[in-house]
Design an enzyme around this catalytic site. Structure first.
Site, short mmCIF file in Angstrom:
data_model
loop_
_atom_site.label_atom_id
_atom_site.label_comp_id
_atom_site.label_asym_id
_atom_site.label_seq_id
_atom_site.Cartn_x
_atom_site.Cartn_y
_atom_site.Cartn_z
CG ASP A 196 -1.77 -1.20 1.37
OD1 ASP A 196 -1.70 -2.08 0.51
OD2 ASP A 196 -2.51 -1.28 2.36
CD GLU A 424 0.49 -5.79 9.47
OE1 GLU A 424 -0.08 -5.25 8.50
OE2 GLU A 424 0.40 -5.35 10.63
#
Length: 461
Positions: A196, A424
């Site tokens: 992103d 993550e």
């Protein structure tokens, strides 16, 4: 009781799916526990706190790991996602859980307004989704899930049901998203590419007027350090792009952001090869799909390969130029089986170069150039290393006979998944955990790599 539940229940005489059973504190057991904890009954959330809905490419990676625990649950993961497919073929990047409060995540369903704003594009009426997409890993995942238990897959008609939906998804991308006119797919929002906040988007995003900060509330800052997340300026541009796409009825081709990305297109090509194998399993010829994948590979090289850099670069379709930023996206095409040998050798050299440092200065391949001006080892996709891109590169190295490098990368992934509690993402130098822990695809891909070790090379279809 399916195999996921068997593996994660307390030890009893018959509780485990494996003989001998893994100890309760083993990496395998703990990875399975993450997937069990993140399971909603029909799909798996990436993270209970930060990402409480179903994400498109997360579910594809999660299914790849789940297949080793419960092929049925892995099939269900993909089927749930495909049940939210739009009439025009797109698979939305988020499928919202109606039981989750609206303020738990932004942009929420009331921002996207899929059932009304997306009605002309065939958005489903019975489930709320976003209107953008994510990388097309799904056909590859479906094929691997089928191979985990072909008997179950055939008995349930799994491939028979998902094949036409996956074919429609690829048609949407290849026909509606060829915004550059050369055959490659364009993303129309940075969130679509999956990486992103990459510096690759800074140049094309600079043309976008950000939405006013008062017009949205960022839920992500409640779960992560602001210095590790996208800036408010970048987020304002993300919101502006999404708002204009929504207000245009999710029609493709008119926005100010359009980028041909190497990773997105490489995953489409890999999934075209997988669709060819699925077609063969269903008794249809896969020749045309393999040929299309090879043509797309040639186009990828023609449009995005930079021999001087030894890697692929993104192309700004609106600006008409390659984007002079090195990111892990430009290495992911190593996954493709028909790359010319000189391209493979250049990509392998680049992974170990001063820009990415694999096998030398870094534990895993960073998401962005170590020497780039925008490099930050902790800020989202601007430097940290991610487990899904490591899995793709491990697969690519192994595909092209780089067994020693693939084995070393596999060991590094497993070690960092273990020591970071399935983070993550991580600092590429130190391996320090960043973002959420107990992350879905980290646990799932850990299981896949563990399985690869158990079965001496695993599946490389």
């Amino acid at each position: 009781m399916d195999r996921t539940a068997q593996l994660t229940t307390r030890r009893t005489a018959r509780a485990f799916a494996y003989d001998p059973p893994p100890p309760p504190d083993s990496l395998h057991h703990r990875a399975a526990r993450v997937l069990e904890d993140n399971w909603t009954g029909t799909s798996t959330v990436p993270s209970r706190s930060l990402y409480p809905h179903q994400w498109s490419w997360d579910s594809a990676f999660i299914a790849i790991g789940l297949r080793h625990l419960s092929p049925l649950r892995a099939q269900t993961e993909l089927e749930t996602l495909l049940d939210a497919q739009w009439g025009d073929g797109r698979i939305p990047h988020i499928v919202f859980n109606p039981s989750v409060p609206l303020d738990a995540y932004f942009p929420s369903p009331d921002f996207w307004r899929s059932s009304t704003a997306g009605s002309a594009a065939g958005a489903p009426r019975t489930v709320q989704t976003s209107g953008i997409v994510q990388p097309p890993v799904h056909a590859l995942a479906a094929w691997l899930v089928h191979r985990a238990d072909p008997g179950l897959s055939r008995a349930r008609g799994f491939l028979t049901r998902v094949y036409p939906r996956l074919a429609a998804w690829h048609r949407y991308l290849l026909h509606r998203r060829d915004l550059g006119g050369a055959g490659l797919v364009s993303v129309v929002h940075p969130w679509e590419q999956g990486m992103d906040n990459s510096p690759c988007w800074d140049e094309p995003l600079s043309r976008i007027t950000p939405a006013p900060a008062r017009s949205f509330r960022r839920a992500d800052l409640a779960h992560g350090a602001p210095e590790d997340r996208p800036t408010d300026l970048d987020y304002g541009r993300y919101v502006r792009l999404a708002t204009e796409y929504r207000d245009g009825g999710y029609a493709d081709g008119g926005g100010d952001f359009a980028v041909e990305d190497p990773s997105f297109n490489a995953l489409l090509i890999a999934s075209e090869h997988a669709l060819a194998r699925i077609a063969g399993e269903l008794g249809a010829p896969g020749t045309a799909r393999h040929a299309r994948a090879e043509r797309l590979t040639a186009t990828l090289i023609d449009r995005l390969w930079d021999p001087a850099e030894g890697m692929f670069l993104s192309r700004d379709v609106r600006g008409g130029t390659l984007i002079a930023e090195r990111s892990v996206s430009g290495l992911v095409p190593l996954l493709l089986p028909t790359l010319p040998r000189d391209v493979v050798e250049a990509l392998v050299r680049t992974t170990a170069s001063k820009h990415f440092g694999l096998g030398g200065t870094t534990r895993l391949v960073p998401s962005y150039d170590l020497l780039g001006e925008a490099f930050d080892p902790h800020r989202y996709w601007r430097g940290p290393a991610w487990f899904n891109t490591a899995w793709l590169l491990e697969r690519g190295l192994r595909t092209h006979g780089e067994r020693g490098r693939a084995d070393a990368l596999r060991r590094a992934v497993l070690d960092l998944a273990d020591t970071t509690d399935f983070a993550e993402y991580v600092d590429p130098y130190t391996g320090e955990a960043c973002g959420a822990t107990g992350f879905g695809w980290t646990a799932a891909l850990t299981l896949d790599l563990l399985h690869t070790g158990i079965f001496q090379g695993g599946e490389r279809e």
